[in-house]
Structure formats: structure tokens, C-alpha cells
Write an enzyme that holds these catalytic residues in place. Structure first.
Site, PDB file in Angstrom:
ATOM      1  N   GLY A  52      15.528 -10.098  -2.550  1.00 60.08           N
ATOM      2  CA  GLY A  52      14.575 -11.025  -3.182  1.00 60.08           C
ATOM      3  C   GLY A  52      13.597 -11.677  -2.214  1.00 60.08           C
ATOM      4  O   GLY A  52      12.386 -11.643  -2.405  1.00 60.08           O
ATOM      5  N   SER A  53      14.107 -12.277  -1.172  1.00 63.19           N
ATOM      6  CA  SER A  53      13.229 -13.015  -0.251  1.00 63.19           C
ATOM      7  C   SER A  53      12.889 -12.192   0.998  1.00 63.19           C
ATOM      8  O   SER A  53      12.347 -12.733   1.964  1.00 63.19           O
ATOM      9  CB  SER A  53      13.921 -14.319   0.170  1.00 63.19           C
ATOM     10  OG  SER A  53      15.132 -14.031   0.851  1.00 63.19           O
TER      11      SER A  53
ATOM     12  N   VAL B  98      17.902 -20.455  -0.940  1.00 65.22           N
ATOM     13  CA  VAL B  98      17.656 -21.445  -1.994  1.00 65.22           C
ATOM     14  C   VAL B  98      18.930 -21.667  -2.800  1.00 65.22           C
ATOM     15  O   VAL B  98      19.186 -22.749  -3.300  1.00 65.22           O
ATOM     16  CB  VAL B  98      16.466 -21.020  -2.897  1.00 65.22           C
ATOM     17  CG1 VAL B  98      16.747 -19.738  -3.656  1.00 65.22           C
ATOM     18  CG2 VAL B  98      16.085 -22.122  -3.872  1.00 65.22           C
ATOM     19  N   GLY B  99      19.749 -20.608  -2.919  1.00 67.53           N
ATOM     20  CA  GLY B  99      20.999 -20.732  -3.663  1.00 67.53           C
ATOM     21  C   GLY B  99      22.056 -21.395  -2.796  1.00 67.53           C
ATOM     22  O   GLY B  99      22.040 -21.257  -1.568  1.00 67.53           O
TER      23      GLY B  99
ATOM     24  N   ARG C 247      22.057 -14.156  -9.163  1.00 67.62           N
ATOM     25  CA  ARG C 247      23.366 -13.967  -8.536  1.00 67.62           C
ATOM     26  C   ARG C 247      24.173 -12.998  -9.378  1.00 67.62           C
ATOM     27  O   ARG C 247      24.167 -13.092 -10.613  1.00 67.62           O
ATOM     28  CB  ARG C 247      24.122 -15.304  -8.442  1.00 67.62           C
ATOM     29  CG  ARG C 247      23.641 -16.257  -7.354  1.00 67.62           C
ATOM     30  CD  ARG C 247      23.936 -15.741  -5.947  1.00 67.62           C
ATOM     31  NE  ARG C 247      23.542 -16.669  -4.919  1.00 67.62           N
ATOM     32  CZ  ARG C 247      22.368 -16.681  -4.282  1.00 67.62           C
ATOM     33  NH1 ARG C 247      21.451 -15.769  -4.572  1.00 67.62           N
ATOM     34  NH2 ARG C 247      22.110 -17.577  -3.346  1.00 67.62           N
TER      35      ARG C 247
ATOM     36  N   SER D 230      20.243 -20.356 -11.620  1.00 71.56           N
ATOM     37  CA  SER D 230      21.224 -20.385 -10.534  1.00 71.56           C
ATOM     38  C   SER D 230      22.624 -20.131 -11.091  1.00 71.56           C
ATOM     39  O   SER D 230      22.855 -20.240 -12.304  1.00 71.56           O
ATOM     40  CB  SER D 230      21.145 -21.702  -9.771  1.00 71.56           C
ATOM     41  OG  SER D 230      21.124 -22.750 -10.669  1.00 71.56           O
TER      42      SER D 230
ATOM     43  N   HIS E  83      20.016  -6.983  -2.476  1.00 73.19           N
ATOM     44  CA  HIS E  83      19.713  -8.421  -2.347  1.00 73.19           C
ATOM     45  C   HIS E  83      18.490  -8.648  -1.432  1.00 73.19           C
ATOM     46  O   HIS E  83      18.603  -9.239  -0.348  1.00 73.19           O
ATOM     47  CB  HIS E  83      20.942  -9.188  -1.827  1.00 73.19           C
ATOM     48  CG  HIS E  83      20.923 -10.633  -2.231  1.00 73.19           C
ATOM     49  ND1 HIS E  83      22.032 -11.330  -2.623  1.00 73.19           N
ATOM     50  CD2 HIS E  83      19.905 -11.529  -2.317  1.00 73.19           C
ATOM     51  CE1 HIS E  83      21.716 -12.580  -2.911  1.00 73.19           C
ATOM     52  NE2 HIS E  83      20.417 -12.724  -2.736  1.00 73.19           N
TER      53      HIS E  83
HETATM   54  O1  LIG Z   1      19.674 -15.224  -2.627  1.00 75.63           O
HETATM   55  C1  LIG Z   1      18.973 -15.765  -1.836  1.00 75.63           C
HETATM   56  C2  LIG Z   1      18.817 -17.175  -1.742  1.00 75.63           C
HETATM   57  O2  LIG Z   1      19.552 -17.917  -2.400  1.00 75.63           O
HETATM   58  O3  LIG Z   1      17.956 -17.613  -0.960  1.00 75.63           O
END
Ligand SMILES: O=CC(=O)O
Length: 345
Positions: A312-313, A99-100, A262, A234, A310
């Protein structure tokens, strides 16, 4: 039409079609979850260049990218003017499995009329769940508890040992009440009880704020008033190093600070200084500068800091859905179709 793949090296596979036709090339910079990997390998109208082992080194990226029509990249690859220059005029689409997109130079894509796809929405739940997990873990001193058990420091039950704090009646401050910020607040709200509060700043989703009964405040106020601060915004020029020593100095002494956005949103040397001076209660980080963090990094010496890599997802469901969307984006782009999940540049 049969596929064959040529094993160029241990790290690289090139899928060619047995045909006299020339197919557009797609560079895939990593091995994806099995269902996603199948999806892209089964596409019959492309030639797939697959870097399959770990993060692609920059020199290999530059070596493999010339002439490609699509790039399916990860957050670990910097897609900048050099990569785009080397790729050349065939490049139609960059699709990131994230997503980032702070690793992608959007201005350069815009200038060159290259389409850009990303994966919002599909990872909101997983990331919000992990953010809530880090908040709870920080509040209840989870890391110290686990270490104590593993190091043989667990003696008899004690009424005064490893006392954390609970979320009842606390004020949660969300920095960036977008998709992930709002979903995090929804998950934390039941822990706060009737007298808890949610405050937020930046990137507000007004509807989510109303549903949450959350109050918009200025950043200065949020950092002073919140017992728990979740960084969910973000990374951009406004948010880079937004959390520095001056900010840490004014936070509540027992503040719980969690960053799942981040690493560079936090000025990390200042964080270390603030922790050394005992200015912060407990910190949970899913993101750092750099990533990966060296195992001897000073940040890891603080028992009130929990760092995870890292994640998260990182659920099979989400990484598969994300990956499939990233594949659909890159395939649509090389086929000249609208991307299912574009970022308008
Ligand atoms: O950090 C993870 C993403 O941006 O999906």
C-alpha cells in the site's frame, strides 16, 4: 563528538557516541530508506540499536529492548505488555512506521504513560493509488492476462477472450470513508461516469462524502448493492472478520472485492469457500492472513484473485516521508518534546 558503531553480529549495529555522557537508547527494528536511515543515525544525542536485517525475531526484540527509551517499530512487531515489561521504566515512546496500529497494545501504553506516534496522512495517496490499481486490475483480469502471455496461451486476438468489466455506471462501496477510503473514492470517481455511484459505510468523513456526492448506507445494503467493494477501514474488534461467508453470499455475483486495509477484516477460510462456490467476481488483496502468505496457499490457486505483498505505502517518496516522521516521533519522545504525529491515548 564522533560516532562509532559496533558490529555485534550480521544483523545488529549499535551506534555509540564517543563521550562520557550516557545517551538514551533507541531500538530501530528495521533498516529504513536511505534518507530516513541517515536521519536517525545522525542524531547525536542517542545511542542507536539497529536491527538491520529483515524482520526482527521476537526473541531478539525481547533481548534488545531492556533499558531503551524509545522503540521505532514496524507493523511486523507485536508491542504488547511482555515487550513493555521487558523494556522497563526508561521507555518513553513507541513510534510505529505505519498508520495502522493493531499490532500495538494501546491500553498498555496508556496505563504506563508511554507516548505513541504513528504516520497518518503521509501514506494516504500511495495507498489510495494502490487500492484503485487493484480495483482496475481485478476488473480487467490483469493477472490472468499476464499469466496468459507468460504461459504462451496468447494466440490470435479474440473478440471473446478475457473479457473483464469496466467501471462505467458502477456502484463503488467504500467500507471506511476515512482518509484512505475518501482518497480511493476520489481516484475511482472519474471512472464511474455520470451514472456511477459511491456509497459508503463506517468511519465517515462527512466533508469528503459531500465532496464526493457519496451516500451513506448501512453495511447490509452496501454489500448487496455495490459492484465494487473497497475495504479501507482499520482493524479493530468491530471490523475483525466483518467479511464472512454470510456476507459473501449476499454480494453481487460479479462483485469486485479489494482489501488494502488488514487481512483479518476478511474471514479468509470463508473467502476461499465463497470463491470455490463461484460467489465472487474478482478479488484483489494487498493484505492477507498471515503475511507473508505461503506460495502454496489455496487462495493463490484462484485465477480471479490477485494477491500482492502489502505494498500500500510502498513508494520511495512515501516510505521516506513516513520513515522520517516515525524517526521525528521517536526522537521527540526521548527528548521530552511533543511528538509531531502523536495518537492521543
Ligand atoms: O499497513 C500499513 C500501515 O499501517 O501503514
Amino acid at each position: 563528538m564522533l560516532n562509532f558503531f559496533k558490529n555485534q553480529s550480521v544483523n545488529l549495529r549499535i551506534f555509540r557516541r564517543v563521550s562520557t555522557m550516557v545517551f538514551p537508547k533507541i531500538l530501530l527494528t528495521r533498516t529504513m530508506p536511505p534518507e530516513t536511515q541517515k536521519l536517525i543515525e545522525n542524531a547525536q544525542d542517542i545511542e542507536l540499536i539497529h536491527w538491520k536485517d529483515g524482520s526482527i525475531p521476537r526473541d531478539q526484540l525481547l533481548k534488545l529492548v531492556p533499558g531503551v527509551s524509545g522503540i521505532l517499530c514496524m507493523i511486523t512487531e507485536k508491542i504488547d505488555s511482555e515487550v513493555l515489561d521487558v523494556a522497563g521504566p526508561n521507555l518513553k515512546v513507541v513510534s510505529t512506521n505505519s498508520v495502522g496500529y493493531d499490532h500495538v497494545d494501546l491500553n498498555e501504553l496508556r496505563k504506563r504513560k508511554i507516548l505513541f506516534g504513528y504516520t497518518p496522512n503521509v501514506l494516504t495517496d500511495a495507498t489510495a493509488e494502490l487500492t484503485a490499481l487493484l480495483v482496475l486490475a481485478a476488473a480487467r483480469r490483469m493477472r490472468e492476462g499476464i499469466c496468459a502471455v507468460e504461459n504462451g496461451e496468447w494466440k490470435k486476438w479474440s473478440p471473446v477472450w478475457l473479457l473483464g468489466t469496466q467501471l462505467t455506471n458502477k456502484t463503488v462501496g467504500i467500507v471506511g470513508l476515512g482518509r484512505i477510503g475518501a482518497a480511493t473514492a476520489h481516484r475511482l470517481k472519474p471512472f464511474l461516469g455520470a451514472n456511477g455511484k459511491i456509497i459508503y459505510t463506517a468511519n465517515s468523513d462527512k466533508q469528503a462524502a459531500t465532496e464526493l456526492g457519496a451516500t451513506r448506507v448501512k453495511f447490509d445494503m452496501l454489500i448487496r448493492e455495490a459492484d465494487v467493494i473497497c475495504i479501507c477501514c482499520s482493524l479493530n474488534n468491530q471490523t475483525r472478520e466483518m467479511f464472512d461467508y454470510d456476507v459473501f453470499k449476499v454480494m453481487k455475483k460479479n462483485v469486485i472485492l479489494v482489501n488494502t486495509a488488514r487481512g483479518p477484516i476478511i474471514q479468509q477460510d470463508d473467502l476461499i469457500r465463497a470463491l470455490s462456490e463461484g460467489l465472487l467476481g474478482s478479488v484483489g488483496l494487498d493484505v492477507t492472513t498471515p503475511e507473508p502468505l505461503d506460495p502454496d496457499h489455496p487462495l493463490l490457486k484462484f485465477s480471479n484473485v490477485t494477491v500482492i505483498p502489502h505494498l500500500g505505502s510502498a513508494t520511495l517518496e512515501t516510505r521516506t516521508t513516513m520513515g522520517n516522521l516515525a524517526v521525528e516521533n521517536v526522537l521527540a519522545g526521548v527528548r521530552g518534546q511533543p511528538l509531531p504525529s502523536p495518537l492521543e491515548l
